[in-house]
Structures are given as C-alpha cells and as structure tokens.
Design a protein around this motif. Structure first.
Motif, PDB file in Angstrom:
ATOM      1  N   VAL A   1      -4.277   4.673  -6.256  1.00  0.00           N
ATOM      2  CA  VAL A   1      -4.242   3.804  -7.436  1.00  0.00           C
ATOM      3  C   VAL A   1      -4.885   2.471  -7.068  1.00  0.00           C
ATOM      4  N   LYS A   2      -5.991   2.142  -7.763  1.00  0.00           N
ATOM      5  CA  LYS A   2      -6.716   0.912  -7.437  1.00  0.00           C
ATOM      6  C   LYS A   2      -6.975   0.143  -8.712  1.00  0.00           C
ATOM      7  N   ASN A   3      -6.810  -1.169  -8.625  1.00  0.00           N
ATOM      8  CA  ASN A   3      -7.301  -1.972  -9.747  1.00  0.00           C
ATOM      9  C   ASN A   3      -8.686  -2.498  -9.383  1.00  0.00           C
ATOM     10  N   ILE A   4      -9.301  -3.247 -10.278  1.00  0.00           N
ATOM     11  CA  ILE A   4     -10.694  -3.654 -10.074  1.00  0.00           C
ATOM     12  C   ILE A   4     -10.847  -4.408  -8.752  1.00  0.00           C
ATOM     13  N   SER A   5      -9.924  -5.348  -8.482  1.00  0.00           N
ATOM     14  CA  SER A   5     -10.042  -6.157  -7.266  1.00  0.00           C
ATOM     15  C   SER A   5     -10.033  -5.289  -6.010  1.00  0.00           C
ATOM     16  N   ILE A   6      -9.100  -4.338  -5.972  1.00  0.00           N
ATOM     17  CA  ILE A   6      -9.005  -3.482  -4.788  1.00  0.00           C
ATOM     18  C   ILE A   6     -10.286  -2.653  -4.641  1.00  0.00           C
ATOM     19  N   LEU A   7     -10.746  -2.143  -5.767  1.00  0.00           N
ATOM     20  CA  LEU A   7     -11.946  -1.315  -5.749  1.00  0.00           C
ATOM     21  C   LEU A   7     -13.138  -2.112  -5.219  1.00  0.00           C
ATOM     22  N   VAL A   8     -13.319  -3.309  -5.758  1.00  0.00           N
ATOM     23  CA  VAL A   8     -14.451  -4.135  -5.341  1.00  0.00           C
ATOM     24  C   VAL A   8     -14.352  -4.436  -3.854  1.00  0.00           C
ATOM     25  N   TYR A   9     -13.119  -4.694  -3.392  1.00  0.00           N
ATOM     26  CA  TYR A   9     -12.931  -4.975  -1.969  1.00  0.00           C
ATOM     27  C   TYR A   9     -13.326  -3.769  -1.126  1.00  0.00           C
ATOM     28  N   THR A  10     -12.903  -2.579  -1.553  1.00  0.00           N
ATOM     29  CA  THR A  10     -13.193  -1.395  -0.741  1.00  0.00           C
ATOM     30  C   THR A  10     -14.675  -1.039  -0.784  1.00  0.00           C
ATOM     31  N   MET A  11     -15.385  -1.458  -1.877  1.00  0.00           N
ATOM     32  CA  MET A  11     -16.813  -1.159  -1.883  1.00  0.00           C
ATOM     33  C   MET A  11     -17.669  -2.317  -1.387  1.00  0.00           C
TER      34      MET A  11
ATOM     35  N   SER B   1       9.027   0.045   0.719  1.00  0.00           N
ATOM     36  CA  SER B   1       9.095   1.032   1.803  1.00  0.00           C
ATOM     37  C   SER B   1      10.534   1.307   2.189  1.00  0.00           C
ATOM     38  N   SER B   2      11.320   0.226   2.336  1.00  0.00           N
ATOM     39  CA  SER B   2      12.688   0.415   2.805  1.00  0.00           C
ATOM     40  C   SER B   2      13.517   1.183   1.780  1.00  0.00           C
ATOM     41  N   LEU B   3      13.170   1.040   0.482  1.00  0.00           N
ATOM     42  CA  LEU B   3      13.893   1.799  -0.540  1.00  0.00           C
ATOM     43  C   LEU B   3      13.234   3.162  -0.727  1.00  0.00           C
ATOM     44  N   SER B   4      12.244   3.463   0.124  1.00  0.00           N
ATOM     45  CA  SER B   4      11.394   4.652   0.034  1.00  0.00           C
ATOM     46  C   SER B   4      10.966   4.977  -1.401  1.00  0.00           C
ATOM     47  N   ILE B   5      10.446   3.918  -2.050  1.00  0.00           N
ATOM     48  CA  ILE B   5       9.833   4.130  -3.363  1.00  0.00           C
ATOM     49  C   ILE B   5       8.356   4.411  -3.115  1.00  0.00           C
ATOM     50  N   GLU B   6       7.856   5.472  -3.711  1.00  0.00           N
ATOM     51  CA  GLU B   6       6.457   5.835  -3.495  1.00  0.00           C
ATOM     52  C   GLU B   6       5.565   4.792  -4.148  1.00  0.00           C
ATOM     53  N   LYS B   7       4.579   4.273  -3.389  1.00  0.00           N
ATOM     54  CA  LYS B   7       3.730   3.211  -3.937  1.00  0.00           C
ATOM     55  C   LYS B   7       2.695   3.788  -4.874  1.00  0.00           C
ATOM     56  N   GLY B   8       2.481   3.111  -5.977  1.00  0.00           N
ATOM     57  CA  GLY B   8       1.514   3.594  -6.966  1.00  0.00           C
ATOM     58  C   GLY B   8       1.507   2.674  -8.159  1.00  0.00           C
TER      59      GLY B   8
ATOM     60  N   MET C   1     -14.186   3.504 -13.735  1.00  0.00           N
ATOM     61  CA  MET C   1     -13.523   3.549 -15.032  1.00  0.00           C
ATOM     62  C   MET C   1     -12.016   3.639 -14.839  1.00  0.00           C
ATOM     63  N   SER C   2     -11.581   4.362 -13.829  1.00  0.00           N
ATOM     64  CA  SER C   2     -10.145   4.491 -13.577  1.00  0.00           C
ATOM     65  C   SER C   2      -9.569   3.142 -13.122  1.00  0.00           C
ATOM     66  N   ALA C   3     -10.358   2.405 -12.313  1.00  0.00           N
ATOM     67  CA  ALA C   3      -9.881   1.086 -11.880  1.00  0.00           C
ATOM     68  C   ALA C   3      -9.735   0.141 -13.070  1.00  0.00           C
ATOM     69  N   ILE C   4     -10.711   0.211 -13.997  1.00  0.00           N
ATOM     70  CA  ILE C   4     -10.623  -0.634 -15.198  1.00  0.00           C
ATOM     71  C   ILE C   4      -9.371  -0.268 -15.997  1.00  0.00           C
ATOM     72  N   TYR C   5      -9.148   1.047 -16.110  1.00  0.00           N
ATOM     73  CA  TYR C   5      -7.987   1.518 -16.865  1.00  0.00           C
ATOM     74  C   TYR C   5      -6.689   1.009 -16.227  1.00  0.00           C
ATOM     75  N   VAL C   6      -6.605   1.168 -14.897  1.00  0.00           N
ATOM     76  CA  VAL C   6      -5.389   0.725 -14.188  1.00  0.00           C
ATOM     77  C   VAL C   6      -5.195  -0.780 -14.373  1.00  0.00           C
ATOM     78  N   THR C   7      -6.286  -1.536 -14.204  1.00  0.00           N
ATOM     79  CA  THR C   7      -6.191  -2.994 -14.317  1.00  0.00           C
ATOM     80  C   THR C   7      -5.692  -3.400 -15.693  1.00  0.00           C
ATOM     81  N   LEU C   8      -6.309  -2.817 -16.731  1.00  0.00           N
ATOM     82  CA  LEU C   8      -5.926  -3.198 -18.103  1.00  0.00           C
ATOM     83  C   LEU C   8      -4.496  -2.774 -18.404  1.00  0.00           C
TER      84      LEU C   8
END
Lengths: 346, 266
Positions: free
Chosen positions: B215-225, B124-131, B61-68
C-alpha cells in the motif's frame, strides 16, 4: 395577583464561595420585578438559576406551583434577554426573531404574522432582512427583546440589558420596556445595578447584597423606608449617621436629641439614621437644628449639591438655592425626614 | 524623485526575485511534464505522452487512489472529532482546558519521525497488519490536533451566552449545536479540514513507517521511484498543482460572492 415563581431557601456555591445564601422570594403574575444590587451580589446567578442555565446547590424553585430544578432551559416557559444580547450573527433580523418559532415547527404563515407583530411592537418594521451585525446597540437590544417575546413566555428575564447603551437611549428604552411589559402583560424580572433604573420601571424592587436579600418593596417603600444602612446607601445619595433611640419619638446622634416619628424601639437601641439630601434645607444659622460651614457647592442642573461640614461630619444637601462657600449656615429638617433603621446585624 | 524611482525599482526586483524563487521550480516542473523526451532538463518538443503513461500506469493510479481515499476519510473523521473536541474544551474548566490544549500541542511540536516510529512500534507490538487501515488511523491521529487548533479560536470569539440563548428559545443542546454553534464556527472548521487534507495528502514520513503490504500513497511511490525518475511524476505533480490552484481560487472567492449575495438581499 397570582403567585407565579417562588424561590425557597436557594443556596448557590461556586468553588467553595457562597454566592447565594438562602434566597426566599415570591414573584407574582404580571409583575415588573427588579433584582438590584452591586456587582457580585448574586443577582445574575439567581436569574440564571431561574433560566435553567445553572442549578442551585440547595433549595427549591417553583414555577406555577411545580418544582422546576430538573427542567432543562428549553422546556421552561421563560425567555431571556442577555446582557450582550447574544443574537445569532449568522442570521438576519427576521431569522433571529423567528428562531424559537422555527424550532417549535410552527407553520410559515403563523411565524410571519408573529414576527411582523413583534417588529411592530419594538419599532423595527422594515428591518427584516438586515444582518444583525450591522445594527446599532439600541437596535440589537430591540431584536433581542422581540426574539424573546415572540415565544409568548410567561416570564421574561432581562440581565442588565441597557448596560451597553448611552444615557439618552437608556432613558428611552426604560420607558419603552415598561410600556412593552404593560402591553404584553407578562412578568418581567429585570437585573440591574442602576438604582435609578430600578426606581423608574419596577413594581417591586428586590435589593440584594452579598448573596442575601436586603429588602423587598415598592420603589417608594425602598426609597423612603430603607430597612438598613446598605439599602439607604445604595438607593440614592444619603447622609447616614449612627445613633441611639433615647425614647419613643426621640433619637440621639451627634450628641444632640432630635424629634422623630418612630416608636417601639427598646430604650438606647443603637440605630442607623438616614437623612436624604433633598430633605435638608439650608437656613440662617439661628434657625438650624445643626450648624456648619459650607465646604463646596456643585451645580447639578436641577439643584445644587452642597457639602456642609458640622463638628461631627459632612452633610450632603440638595437644594435649589445656592450658598456661598465658607459661609456658616444652619441645617433644617422635619421630624418625618429622619428615617430610623435597625443597625445591620441586630 | 530619482530616489523614489530607484526605491520603486528595488521593490519590484525584490518581489520578482521572491516570486521567481518560489515558483520557478514549479513552473519548470510543469513545463517538462510536456517534454517529448525523458530528460528533465533539456526541451525536446511538446507532447502529452507522460500524461498517457501516467493514466496507463496501474501502480501510480493505485497510489493516487490510496492518497485520495486516505486524505478524504482522515479529513472527514479528524474534522468531526477535532471540532467536537474543541467545543468540549471550550466548555471545560480552565485547568482541564489548559491541560488538554497542551497535550494537543505535543504531537504538533513533536518531530514527525518520532511520531512515525512510535506508531510503527505500536502497530507492530499489537501485531496489527500494516496497510491501508493503519495509514488511515495514523493520518487521523496527526491531523486532529491541527483541526482542534484552528477551531478553538473561532469558539473563543463567540458570545459566551450564544448556546444558552438558543436553548432559552427552545432549542435542545443538539439543535443549538447544529443551528447556531456549527454555522458560526464553520470558517474555522473549513480551514481545519483544508489543513488536515493537505497534511494527509503530502505526508511521507509517517505514512512510510506505518504502511505496508504494497500500500503506497503518492509520496511513498515517488520516493521509491526516485532512482529511476521520469516525467510521469511531473505530469502527476502538474495535475495536483492545477487542482490545488483551483481549490484555492474557490476558497478565496467564496467570501466575495457571499457578500455580493448579501448586498443583493438588502
């Protein structure tokens, strides 16, 4: 008539090319002015400067006594009928015409009254809900005129508005435009390259070429007394000869002296001479001032266009009497038919 | 006559074959979302347990939320930015116009993986936290060129005097934009937005590299599972297919309905 618009030494440069080379022009209230010239002469540029869509490189433009170079187009009391009409294709006829009034937030009843009056003026009653994309060229033209006039501007600019219409419709619209101008009683500034259109409608014609004003005058002035070779050539068909003024009332061209009605030139001034084709008559050889052989004859409806070759040049003649090809004829004209002009550049 | 009948049959089978090839995988995926067992290949009876499992799975559900969220926000922002840029380009001098269009085409032609790694290194070089924010920024970056590309032809098709006509009639430049230009290029803006939305919605490569902190969207989630795949994914995919079908139907039917309305007005 009160002076309404004045161009003072207006220069316009595009990427290093001088499109307008110092235009000075005064336009009066309630005048029908035509800017006439070949394409690329700067007439549309001058119109767009007045509309506020581009600004001049040098010079001043006065409107009702005020310099308006920094006034944006939406604050000028000027409306334009564009070359391809530029109607709003996502709106119907009513909304197109009401656009300016809606922007000014006039109340619905006033808008309705004004739009209805305009539709009547341009003869489009009953077309309110028609999408403009489904209308013919002539009808779109009328919508464009109504859309501009409904704002009650002091000046209406028209940029070759009849160019896209067929000949018959163009003639009809010429008369109608003149009628509309007289009815609403405002200044029309009309741009065209069609000399016949200019002669038909205008109070004043401004002939332009290469970014310069060549002559300003009434249609009869421009036609009968062209100031130079360009104007004579551009307005109607002409026989234009080079010659010299031998003396007052005597001009020499084609190695012959002719009597004319012009005086005041210094002796032996080089001049250009215009003979309008309709001013020349074909007569028996012995009665002609010039002799020549008929080369061709074309039937043009009202007249024949006959080309006669003399030892020096070919003359174009418009006459209602035909002449046989190959026949030797004389050409006759009266002293007042000879128009003398200073040579360009003198 | 026999020949023409044969030709008709060939045509029929060709089209049927193409359609089968396109849609059989999707159909099988949808059918097995209702399977009563864990298997993705053998049918064990009808059940909606995977839908229940889907809505109970917080990670999903969180992945769906992030994706949308990312898709909607990036679509909105890239559509606005892209449309305004396209209008600017269309009014620029030729040399500037050509230059910007070429610069704009570059990210479209560039392999996605290059863009992905580039963005990752940049963050990374600007040390912005990924999310979420980095994912959103990346999506805006890769969607905008597509919006520009779809809006530009609409602008080219406009009467060149149309904005001037509006201003001539008293509209300020902003009013001319809102009342005339935007309504006229709306079809292009809408297809640009749809394109941006679908690009963002199913993006994997770039999202994978610029996201982090769980933080995962649907694609990332599906890939990891993908190692422990189960029909919840089928259930999720089925819901997406149904939604997309509906959207497509609406988009395609709208012009017809509008035309009817116009005819009614006449």
């Amino acid at each position: 008539m009160r002076q309404l618009i004045e161009f003072k030494n207006v220069v316009k440069e595009f990427n290093g090319v001088l499109v307008l080379k110092g235009i000075n022009l005064v336009i009066h209230e309630n005048e029908f002015v035509t800017l006439l010239g070949p394409s690329g002469c700067g007439k549309t540029t001058l119109l767009r400067i007045l509309g506020g869509f581009i600004s001049q490189s040098e010079g001043e433009v006065f409107f009702d006594g005020i310099e308006i170079s920094n006034v944006p187009p939406y604050k000028r009391e000027i409306n334009t009928v564009f070359q391809r009409y530029a109607l709003f294709p996502h709106m119907n006829v009513y909304d197109n015409i009401a656009f300016g009034l809606n922007i000014k937030k006039q109340d619905k009843n006033t808008i309705k009254q004004k739009v209805t009056r305009m539709l009547k003026l341009v003869g489009l009653e009953g077309y309110e809900n028609r999408p403009v994309t489904l209308m013919s060229g002539g009808q779109q033209q009328r919508v464009a005129i109504a859309r501009a006039l409904v704002n009650e501007p002091m000046v209406l600019l028209l940029d070759e508005p009849l160019g896209a219409l067929d000949l018959k419709l163009r003639k009809e619209m010429q008369h109608e435009l003149k009628k509309i101008q007289q009815e609403v009683g405002i200044t029309f500034i009309y741009v065209t390259h069609d000399q016949e259109e200019a002669l038909t409608m205008s109070d004043t014609i401004v002939v332009m070429n290469n970014g310069e004003v060549q002559q300003i005058g009434t249609p009869t002035d421009i036609y009968n007394e062209p100031e130079n070779r360009f104007v004579a050539d551009f307005i109607g068909e002409s026989n234009i000869m080079e010659g010299v003024m031998v003396d007052d009332y005597r001009v020499r061209f084609d190695e012959t002296d002719f009597e004319c009605i012009d005086s005041g030139y210094t002796e032996m001034t080089p001049v250009d001479i215009v003979l309008r084709p309709e001013d020349i008559d074909i007569v028996p050889v012995e009665m002609g001032k010039i002799k020549g052989i008929v080369q061709s004859s074309l039937f043009k409806g009202v007249h024949f266009e006959i080309v006669v070759e003399s030892p020096y040049r070919e003359y174009i003649i418009h006459t209602t009497d035909n002449a046989a090809i190959g026949q030797e004829v004389g050409l006759h004209f009266f002293p007042e038919d000879i128009h003398i002009m200073y040579k360009m550049g003198y | 006559m026999v020949g023409s009948k044969n030709r008709k049959l060939t045509r029929f089978f060709l089209i049927a074959g193409v359609l089968l090839f396109f849609y059989a995988p999707i159909a099988s995926l949808m059918v097995f979302s209702f399977n009563d067992s864990r298997s993705l290949t053998s049918w064990a009876g009808f059940s909606t347990q995977w839908y229940t499992a889907l809505f109970a799975n917080r990670e999903m559900m969180s992945a769906i939320y992030v994706t949308l969220l990312v898709a909607l926000l990036s679509t909105f922002i890239s559509t606005v930015v892209g449309t305004l840029t396209a209008i600017g380009i269309s009014k620029s001098r030729k040399i500037i116009r050509e230059l910007i269009i070429n610069v704009n085409n570059f990210p479209i032609l560039n392999p996605e993986i290059v863009t992905a790694i580039g963005l990752m290194l940049l963050f990374s070089s600007l040390s912005i936290e990924k999310g979420l924010i980095t994912m959103l920024v990346a999506h805006i970056i890769f969607s905008t060129p597509y919006v520009i590309l779809t809006v530009l032809p609409k602008l080219r098709g406009l009467d060149p005097d149309i904005a001037e006509a509006a201003m001539d009639l008293g509209a300020t430049p902003a009013q001319a934009l809102w009342k005339v230009i935007i309504p006229l290029i709306m079809p292009g803006v809408i297809s640009g937005a749809l394109l941006a939305f679908t690009m963002s919605f199913d993006d994997f490569v770039i999202s994978y590299f610029v996201s982090g902190n769980g933080v995962k969207n649907i694609s990332i989630l599906v890939y990891t599972m993908s190692k422990r795949i189960n029909p919840t994914i089928n259930a999720l995919s089925t819901i997406l297919v149904v939604i997309i079908t509906f959207v497509l139907l609406i988009v395609n039917l709208l012009p017809f309905l509008k035309k009817k309305e116009l005819r009614g007005a006449e």
